[in-house]
Design a protein around this motif. Structure first.
Motif, mmCIF file in Angstrom:
data_model
loop_
_atom_site.group_PDB
_atom_site.id
_atom_site.type_symbol
_atom_site.label_atom_id
_atom_site.label_comp_id
_atom_site.label_asym_id
_atom_site.label_seq_id
_atom_site.Cartn_x
_atom_site.Cartn_y
_atom_site.Cartn_z
ATOM 1 N N GLU A 32 -12.496 -10.500 2.194
ATOM 2 C CA GLU A 32 -13.955 -10.157 1.911
ATOM 3 C C GLU A 32 -14.028 -8.711 1.501
ATOM 4 O OE1 GLU A 32 -16.562 -11.413 5.295
ATOM 5 O OE2 GLU A 32 -15.275 -13.151 5.974
ATOM 6 N N CYS A 33 -13.986 -8.423 0.388
ATOM 7 C CA CYS A 33 -13.656 -7.150 -0.160
ATOM 8 C C CYS A 33 -14.401 -6.169 0.138
ATOM 9 C CB CYS A 33 -12.989 -7.090 -1.579
ATOM 10 S SG CYS A 33 -12.308 -5.727 -2.155
ATOM 11 N N THR A 34 -13.963 -5.057 0.475
ATOM 12 C CA THR A 34 -14.927 -4.014 0.890
ATOM 13 C C THR A 34 -13.975 -2.252 0.836
ATOM 14 O OG1 THR A 34 -14.216 -3.747 3.316
ATOM 15 C CG2 THR A 34 -16.126 -4.824 2.810
ATOM 16 N N LEU A 35 -13.223 -2.988 -0.185
ATOM 17 C CA LEU A 35 -12.208 -1.650 -0.609
ATOM 18 C C LEU A 35 -12.947 -0.455 -1.389
ATOM 19 C CD1 LEU A 35 -8.781 -3.729 -0.788
ATOM 20 C CD2 LEU A 35 -9.308 -1.901 0.776
ATOM 21 N N CYS A 36 -13.726 -0.781 -2.264
ATOM 22 C CA CYS A 36 -14.287 0.198 -3.046
ATOM 23 C C CYS A 36 -15.974 0.252 -2.687
ATOM 24 C CB CYS A 36 -14.001 -0.133 -4.535
ATOM 25 S SG CYS A 36 -15.513 -0.938 -5.170
ATOM 26 N N PHE A 132 -1.074 6.679 -10.688
ATOM 27 C CA PHE A 132 -1.723 5.355 -10.608
ATOM 28 C C PHE A 132 -3.117 5.679 -11.290
ATOM 29 C CE2 PHE A 132 0.842 5.347 -6.773
ATOM 30 C CZ PHE A 132 1.625 4.158 -7.219
ATOM 31 N N VAL A 133 -3.330 4.901 -12.614
ATOM 32 C CA VAL A 133 -4.474 5.161 -13.500
ATOM 33 C C VAL A 133 -5.449 4.072 -13.182
ATOM 34 C CG1 VAL A 133 -5.508 5.582 -15.593
ATOM 35 C CG2 VAL A 133 -3.125 6.298 -14.979
ATOM 36 N N THR A 134 -6.683 4.376 -12.522
ATOM 37 C CA THR A 134 -7.755 3.461 -12.293
ATOM 38 C C THR A 134 -7.056 2.499 -11.009
ATOM 39 O OG1 THR A 134 -8.392 3.204 -14.402
ATOM 40 C CG2 THR A 134 -9.746 1.727 -12.980
ATOM 41 N N PRO A 135 -7.020 3.149 -9.998
ATOM 42 C CA PRO A 135 -6.422 2.596 -8.773
ATOM 43 C C PRO A 135 -7.418 1.984 -7.704
ATOM 44 C CG PRO A 135 -6.133 4.717 -8.422
ATOM 45 C CD PRO A 135 -6.993 4.553 -9.757
ATOM 46 N N SER A 136 -8.669 2.412 -7.694
ATOM 47 C CA SER A 136 -9.577 2.183 -6.583
ATOM 48 C C SER A 136 -9.651 0.713 -6.102
ATOM 49 C CB SER A 136 -10.983 2.801 -7.111
ATOM 50 O OG SER A 136 -10.892 4.154 -7.798
ATOM 51 N N HIS A 137 -9.716 -0.343 -7.166
ATOM 52 C CA HIS A 137 -9.752 -1.477 -6.706
ATOM 53 C C HIS A 137 -8.660 -2.224 -6.398
ATOM 54 C CE1 HIS A 137 -8.540 -1.292 -11.119
ATOM 55 N NE2 HIS A 137 -8.494 -2.681 -10.722
ATOM 56 N N VAL A 138 -7.447 -1.237 -6.477
ATOM 57 C CA VAL A 138 -5.844 -2.164 -6.324
ATOM 58 C C VAL A 138 -5.218 -1.341 -5.182
ATOM 59 C CG1 VAL A 138 -5.797 -3.315 -8.400
ATOM 60 C CG2 VAL A 138 -4.983 -1.199 -8.099
ATOM 61 N N VAL A 139 -5.871 -0.358 -4.400
ATOM 62 C CA VAL A 139 -5.269 0.461 -3.274
ATOM 63 C C VAL A 139 -4.314 -0.767 -2.498
ATOM 64 C CG1 VAL A 139 -5.693 1.494 -1.243
ATOM 65 C CG2 VAL A 139 -6.814 2.255 -3.237
ATOM 66 N N ALA A 140 -4.922 -1.687 -1.955
ATOM 67 C CA ALA A 140 -4.252 -2.670 -1.165
ATOM 68 C C ALA A 140 -2.865 -3.092 -1.794
ATOM 69 C CB ALA A 140 -4.882 -3.948 -0.850
ATOM 70 N N GLN A 141 -2.802 -3.527 -3.155
ATOM 71 C CA GLN A 141 -1.711 -3.890 -4.047
ATOM 72 C C GLN A 141 -0.549 -2.635 -4.194
ATOM 73 O OE1 GLN A 141 -4.755 -4.306 -4.706
ATOM 74 N NE2 GLN A 141 -4.906 -6.772 -5.121
ATOM 75 N N TYR A 165 -15.128 7.163 -8.014
ATOM 76 C CA TYR A 165 -15.932 6.334 -7.322
ATOM 77 C C TYR A 165 -15.043 5.517 -6.252
ATOM 78 C CZ TYR A 165 -19.923 2.965 -6.873
ATOM 79 O OH TYR A 165 -21.048 2.424 -6.453
ATOM 80 N N ASP A 166 -14.794 6.120 -5.014
ATOM 81 C CA ASP A 166 -13.899 5.784 -4.110
ATOM 82 C C ASP A 166 -14.385 5.615 -2.981
ATOM 83 O OD1 ASP A 166 -10.840 5.776 -5.389
ATOM 84 O OD2 ASP A 166 -11.858 7.428 -6.172
ATOM 85 N N SER A 167 -14.167 4.705 -1.811
ATOM 86 C CA SER A 167 -14.639 4.516 -0.696
ATOM 87 C C SER A 167 -13.990 5.491 0.304
ATOM 88 C CB SER A 167 -14.370 3.103 -0.167
ATOM 89 O OG SER A 167 -14.255 2.949 1.150
ATOM 90 N N VAL A 168 -14.502 6.298 1.039
ATOM 91 C CA VAL A 168 -13.969 7.192 1.974
ATOM 92 C C VAL A 168 -12.878 6.524 3.078
ATOM 93 C CG1 VAL A 168 -14.135 8.864 3.927
ATOM 94 C CG2 VAL A 168 -15.390 9.069 1.860
ATOM 95 N N GLU A 169 -13.537 5.339 3.475
ATOM 96 C CA GLU A 169 -12.778 4.266 4.223
ATOM 97 C C GLU A 169 -11.413 3.837 3.933
ATOM 98 O OE1 GLU A 169 -13.345 0.471 7.260
ATOM 99 O OE2 GLU A 169 -14.843 0.953 5.851
ATOM 100 N N THR A 170 -11.388 3.491 2.421
ATOM 101 C CA THR A 170 -10.130 3.200 1.802
ATOM 102 C C THR A 170 -9.012 4.449 1.588
ATOM 103 O OG1 THR A 170 -11.405 1.462 0.755
ATOM 104 C CG2 THR A 170 -9.181 2.207 -0.110
ATOM 105 N N LEU A 171 -9.629 5.644 1.403
ATOM 106 C CA LEU A 171 -9.081 6.796 1.236
ATOM 107 C C LEU A 171 -8.322 6.944 2.316
ATOM 108 C CD1 LEU A 171 -11.591 8.907 -0.844
ATOM 109 C CD2 LEU A 171 -9.308 7.801 -1.862
#
Length: 308
Positions: A32-36, A132-141, A165-171
């Motif tokens: 239930e993606c909330t990574l971005c 890593f170019v445009t990584p915000s949506h693939v941090v998990a990978q 455009y990055d989530s602090v929680e994911t950072l």
């Protein structure tokens, strides 16, 4: 500041088992993606994503991976920056120069083993970093692949090259993993961000993300060879008619982040993608517009400006 390069901290995180734990946390969040910041809640745990904004499912899609000689001098050095271009994006910039990659799923899927192998190959080619170019949506990978890459000998700095455009929680999951953060500051006006990137909250999100990035890595540090080792490097693309909000962006960096922030004010805007549908951005920037942006940065105390 000049620093002699040492072993990256992500190697220590791997040795302690922390890197694997963070990967497991991130992978679990794909269901239930909330990574971005989109917080779309889509099920990305399958090969075919169900309703995700980025269009990417369980595996990252890589469009290309190669030594890039067009990045900032402190990244490209003499052997190039080891860029891995990911397909998909959590923004929809109508003027994107990589529109065919960012708006669509192009290239090929990469499981953790293959992504790790790409990193190792770029290191073997002599690249100074993994970019890593445009990584915000693939941090998990990325986190999933890193322990494999470390086991195979990865030891060069990691660059997180994002649209800002990055989530602090994911950072938080990347704290101690990423050596060099390189976010964009694209816009400072919510109406402009909504019109050109479908993200009215862009500036609010971007400020929070850059604060967290700087908290983690500080100002940009170069080694004795002039190569970036650790820290924050901000990109700001000058747009026609002052639409990027340069003054507000530079004031934020100078007053709320650090006057020592390393900034690349870029002049290469050109109409790409769907930009021709928007009259206010359907032209290149003028030399005067660029020089005004540089003058604003200097006036506000930003003195570490990138120069080729």
């Amino acid at each position: 500041m000049v620093l002699h390069q040492t072993e990256p901290n992500y190697v220590k995180l791997h040795s302690s088992g922390e890197l694997k734990k963070r990967a497991e946390t991130a992978i679990a969040r794909l269901a239930e993606c909330t990574l971005c910041p989109r917080q779309c809640g889509a099920d990305r745990s399958h090969d075919e994503p169900r309703g995700s904004f980025c269009g990417i499912g369980r595996y990252a899609w890589v469009s290309s991976a190669f030594p890039h000689h067009g990045e900032e001098p402190c990244l490209r050095g003499w052997n190039g920056s080891g860029t891995i271009f990911f397909s998909g994006c959590n923004l929809r910039c109508v003027f994107c120069q990589n529109n065919d990659i960012s708006w669509y799923r192009t290239g090929s899927p990469c499981d953790a083993q293959r992504l790790a192998r790409l990193m190792i190959r770029l290191q073997e080619l002599g690249c100074h970093n993994i970019n890593f170019v445009t990584p915000s949506h693939v941090v998990a990978q990325i986190l999933e692949a890193l322990p494999i890459a470390v086991e195979e000998g990865l030891r060069i700095p990691l660059v997180y090259n994002s649209g800002g455009y990055d989530s602090v929680e994911t950072l938080h999951l990347l704290d101690g993993v990423i050596d060099i953060y390189m976010p964009d500051i694209k816009f400072t006006d919510p109406a402009v961000a909504e019109r050109f990137a479908h993200a009215p909250d862009y500036w609010e999100v971007c400020q929070a993300a850059i604060r967290e990035m700087h908290r983690q890595v500080g100002d940009l540090i170069l080694d004795e060879r002039g190569l970036a080792v650790r820290g924050l490097l901000v990109r700001h693309l000058v747009m026609p008619n002052g639409l990027a909000g340069t003054e507000k962006a530079m004031r934020f960096l100078a007053e709320e982040i650090s006057p020592h922030t390393y900034v690349n004010i870029m002049a290469q805007y050109r109409p790409e993608g769907r930009a021709w549908d928007f009259p206010e951005i359907a032209r290149r920037c003028t030399p005067q517009e660029y020089q005004e942006a540089v003058a604003i940065a200097r006036r506000l105390g930003i003195y570490r400006l990138c120069r080729d």
